[in-house]
Write an enzyme that holds these catalytic residues in place. Sequence first.
Site, PDB file in Angstrom:
ATOM      1  N   PRO A  81      32.079  40.880  68.014  1.00  0.00           N
ATOM      2  CA  PRO A  81      31.479  40.032  69.046  1.00  0.00           C
ATOM      3  C   PRO A  81      29.996  40.325  69.239  1.00  0.00           C
ATOM      4  O   PRO A  81      29.263  39.535  69.798  1.00  0.00           O
ATOM      5  CB  PRO A  81      32.277  40.379  70.303  1.00  0.00           C
ATOM      6  CG  PRO A  81      32.935  41.672  70.023  1.00  0.00           C
ATOM      7  CD  PRO A  81      33.079  41.803  68.551  1.00  0.00           C
ATOM      8  N   ARG A  99      34.642  26.468  50.929  1.00  0.00           N
ATOM      9  CA  ARG A  99      34.444  25.020  50.745  1.00  0.00           C
ATOM     10  C   ARG A  99      33.076  24.734  50.099  1.00  0.00           C
ATOM     11  O   ARG A  99      32.842  23.631  49.625  1.00  0.00           O
ATOM     12  CB  ARG A  99      34.578  24.254  52.044  1.00  0.00           C
ATOM     13  CG  ARG A  99      33.529  24.559  53.082  1.00  0.00           C
ATOM     14  CD  ARG A  99      33.835  23.862  54.393  1.00  0.00           C
ATOM     15  NE  ARG A  99      33.720  22.423  54.314  1.00  0.00           N
ATOM     16  CZ  ARG A  99      32.558  21.759  54.384  1.00  0.00           C
ATOM     17  NH1 ARG A  99      31.419  22.434  54.485  1.00  0.00           N
ATOM     18  NH2 ARG A  99      32.528  20.453  54.325  1.00  0.00           N
ATOM     19  N   ASP A 150      27.003  17.725  55.492  1.00  0.00           N
ATOM     20  CA  ASP A 150      27.583  18.501  56.594  1.00  0.00           C
ATOM     21  C   ASP A 150      26.612  18.611  57.758  1.00  0.00           C
ATOM     22  O   ASP A 150      25.399  18.650  57.556  1.00  0.00           O
ATOM     23  CB  ASP A 150      27.836  19.953  56.114  1.00  0.00           C
ATOM     24  CG  ASP A 150      29.172  20.096  55.424  1.00  0.00           C
ATOM     25  OD1 ASP A 150      29.946  19.121  55.432  1.00  0.00           O
ATOM     26  OD2 ASP A 150      29.424  21.162  54.862  1.00  0.00           O
ATOM     27  N   GLU A 168      38.934  48.373  70.083  1.00  0.00           N
ATOM     28  CA  GLU A 168      37.553  48.168  70.543  1.00  0.00           C
ATOM     29  C   GLU A 168      36.579  48.150  69.372  1.00  0.00           C
ATOM     30  O   GLU A 168      35.376  48.173  69.572  1.00  0.00           O
ATOM     31  CB  GLU A 168      37.164  49.283  71.524  1.00  0.00           C
ATOM     32  CG  GLU A 168      37.985  49.307  72.804  1.00  0.00           C
ATOM     33  CD  GLU A 168      37.924  47.998  73.560  1.00  0.00           C
ATOM     34  OE1 GLU A 168      38.997  47.453  73.876  1.00  0.00           O
ATOM     35  OE2 GLU A 168      36.799  47.491  73.806  1.00  0.00           O
TER      36      GLU A 168
HETATM   37  C1  LIG Z   1      33.334  43.600  74.306  1.00  0.00           C
HETATM   38  O1  LIG Z   1      33.628  44.396  73.192  1.00  0.00           O
HETATM   39  C2  LIG Z   1      34.728  44.035  72.462  1.00  0.00           C
HETATM   40  C3  LIG Z   1      34.953  44.705  71.276  1.00  0.00           C
HETATM   41  C4  LIG Z   1      36.080  44.399  70.502  1.00  0.00           C
HETATM   42  C5  LIG Z   1      36.951  43.417  70.918  1.00  0.00           C
HETATM   43  C6  LIG Z   1      38.171  43.085  70.097  1.00  0.00           C
HETATM   44  N1  LIG Z   1      37.817  43.100  68.677  1.00  0.00           N
HETATM   45  C7  LIG Z   1      38.127  44.118  67.844  1.00  0.00           C
HETATM   46  C8  LIG Z   1      37.633  43.808  66.586  1.00  0.00           C
HETATM   47  C9  LIG Z   1      36.998  42.551  66.672  1.00  0.00           C
HETATM   48  C10 LIG Z   1      36.316  41.746  65.754  1.00  0.00           C
HETATM   49  C11 LIG Z   1      35.744  40.569  66.174  1.00  0.00           C
HETATM   50  C12 LIG Z   1      35.864  40.170  67.509  1.00  0.00           C
HETATM   51  C13 LIG Z   1      35.198  38.933  67.957  1.00  0.00           C
HETATM   52  C14 LIG Z   1      34.298  38.198  67.248  1.00  0.00           C
HETATM   53  C15 LIG Z   1      33.894  37.150  68.094  1.00  0.00           C
HETATM   54  N2  LIG Z   1      32.969  36.141  67.807  1.00  0.00           N
HETATM   55  N3  LIG Z   1      34.540  37.298  69.233  1.00  0.00           N
HETATM   56  N4  LIG Z   1      35.336  38.393  69.172  1.00  0.00           N
HETATM   57  C16 LIG Z   1      36.575  40.930  68.428  1.00  0.00           C
HETATM   58  C17 LIG Z   1      37.126  42.132  68.015  1.00  0.00           C
HETATM   59  C18 LIG Z   1      36.713  42.741  72.084  1.00  0.00           C
HETATM   60  C19 LIG Z   1      35.591  43.040  72.871  1.00  0.00           C
END
Ligand SMILES: COc1ccc(Cn2ccc3ccc(-c4cc(N)[nH]n4)cc32)cc1
Length: 248
Positions: free
Chosen positions: A90, A159, A174, A117
Amino acid sequence: MRLDVVTIFPEYLEPLNVSLVGKARARGQLDVRIHDLREWTHDKHNTVDDTPYGGGPGMVMKPEPWGEALDAIVESGADDARPTIVVPTPSGEPFTQEIAVELAEKPWLVFTPARYEGIDRRVIEEYGDHYDVRELSIGDYVLAGGEAPVLVMVEAVARLLPGVLGNAESHRDDSFAPGAMADLLEGPVYTKPPEWRGRGIPDVLLSGHHGKIARWRRDEAFRRTTANRPDLIERTDPAAFDKKDREM
Ligand SMILES: COc1ccc(Cn2ccc3ccc(-c4cc(N)[nH]n4)cc32)cc1
């Protein structure tokens, strides 16, 4: 292209066996290998996580299994190519069509979808010292893990590979692709029947006048983009429209 995915939920990647990616695999255009991270654990419980240093909620993925997994994978293909390691997170750089185009040119992508996490930071640092590591976010919302982002990114990249999409033109217009309609959203599309529940088809689409049809589609795309993504309008080059108009 070779794609490796390391995950504690291999079944989450089953969708890579169907549709566009599944067909590309069957044709040998894509070599997709899914790995269960727990193969590289050695304790009775196949432990992949532990409590975070410094305290705080949740668990962190241990570095050892990831290190053994990534070492095994990068060594398995070392004679052929160097991998680009893609870390869904994220807190990463926004994944865009531009990055999809960039990744589609790589010979080998290794995806590391995490859970909990996230992965101990030292794993990213270790492989970042030796390989191209891209930490990418698919959007400003929080998921429970990286597997869904991998499905999104693999589809967006696959794709674009030559011969994967039935009609080579399909991704030329696109949204977000380079070109005059570059950053405009797609306008409305229609197909038979000519009337459905009392709703007809815009007359221009039945006119057979390709110039008028192209202009109508561009105007509809502009209208939709203005309504839903005004931020993209600033990025669109008005001069490109004038050029497009002259071609119509
Ligand atoms: C706030 O810190 C956080 C840290 C980890 C998580 C859960 N988590 C664990 C691995 C993982 C990989 C990707 C993502 C993800 C990617 C996007 N665009 N949204 N969420 C989430 C992910 C939730 C929150």
